[in-house]
Design a protein around this motif. Sequence first.
Motif: not given
Lengths: 261, 272
Positions: A109, B256-261, B263
């Motif tokens: 990450w 949205l959080i998943e897609n951002t976190a 990436r």
Amino acid sequence: MTDTLVAEKAATAGGVIHLGDVTKVFGKEGVAGSYRAVDHLNLDVASGQMLALLGKTGCGKSTIFNMIAGLTEPTAGTVRVNGKNPFAEFDAFRGKIAIVFQGDRLLPWRTAIQNVQLGLEMLDRPPPDRKDTARKWLIKLGLGGHEDDYPHQLSGGMRQRVSIARAFATNADLLLCDEPFSALDESTAGKLRGEFVRLVKENGKTAVFITHSISEALEIGDRIVVLKRPAMIAYDVSFDKDTPLEERMMIRERIGEVLAA
Amino acid sequence: MTDMAQPIASPPSASSVMLAMANKVWMSAFPFVVVIALWQFASLFFPRFLFPSLVDVFWRCIDIFTTGSMFWDVMATVLRILAGLAGAFVIGGILGLIMVRSKAADKFLSPILTLFQGIPALSWVVFAIIWFHGIEFRIFFIMVMTTLPAFTFQVIGALRGMSKDLTEMVFSFRPTRLKLFRVMIAPAILPDILTAWKVNLGNAARVVVVAELVGATGGVGYQLLQQQQLFDMAGALAWTLQLVFFVLIVQGVLTLIENTAFRYRAVSERAI
């Protein structure tokens, strides 16, 4: 059997690393399933030395490595790094020991530069300072322009370079390397080995390098310790860059004999 | 064998991108369109209290949104869900940490949580009515008790599933507990935590209605009870849709959080 073929043995009591009569048993000794990985081992590593620990799979190299790193406690005996117990005084070694692992072990990450900054964050270095240091090391290792790439966007060789940069960035005096190039193709591994030796020498580090390759040990180490199961020293030899080729060939043959015995 | 130059694919035109997007939207909307059409068709042949026209339902929804007191009922339910989930998550997170760190705690708490998991939500509603007086505390208690085991087990699974190699690597830098949590534990368990929230959100939306149905004087559940007594199907549907909208909005935020976190994740070109 312990030989001193070329230079005088660098094993000096009170060196940077001291292992005195160390034994490590996994599980309860005598009980089925227990395993004696290290048996009454004595080993000293002097400051500035590059020690290659050589041995076959399962001979206890990684156990010794983990004990020096403070990740495993010996069952008996004494392990000291700079006079301190690395397991009991774990936090005292923050910034003093850096490890390059067999795999790159990058946090997926984090970008390359964020991965290199990891050790600096533990040392509470201010963000601009640690970013500059991380960038400097990435550029030094030929990864300029890849600072913001995630690990999955890098090749295996590039990822291992990032992990080397991460280890050097903390400016730790002691580097522990656990077969860091074993997963790479020979051409990439050879190139990285050369860079690694140069960086260790340039920066005056002490390094312990675990390997199962005789060629790698001869290329990297200025002292080679051959281990036989359960982690007993079977051969201990020191040499330097001026050691003639014939003597190096003799050392190689001797190591081969010891490992085959 | 000589290397052949690979033909370079030309970038897709704006119209083909638009067409692909329209197709995607249509494919997602298609199942809903079928359900709506079937309902509307049924409303032509059945009495209003069985299958009301969706036009009526739509205006009732607008009415709920625009009338202060009714909108407050929706918000009360939303806040109850969020408070219950947050409470269960915090308690579950702490219990999970303790159970991962201590085998004795794990052995002691695991059977209790498993037992709790077997108790139906309606039983917790009855217990809460008998044990407690305050409405809000009752509902909070029910929400926590019904979602706590799932949160705890999901946190335990996430913590135990953390990569040993990466944890050991971070340990080699001698982090403080707080830094270990920030750089390793939190990012490593975040995917499982978000999944746990998504799963528990649906459960919580169902449980809160039951709790409000029997033990509250406001909220979507209470309003549903009123619609049932009035035999008002359009109202019942409109109030139900409020909860569905809320779940969809929160699921959207979580995605949205998943897609951002996440990436950083590599995506394979070959689907599973």
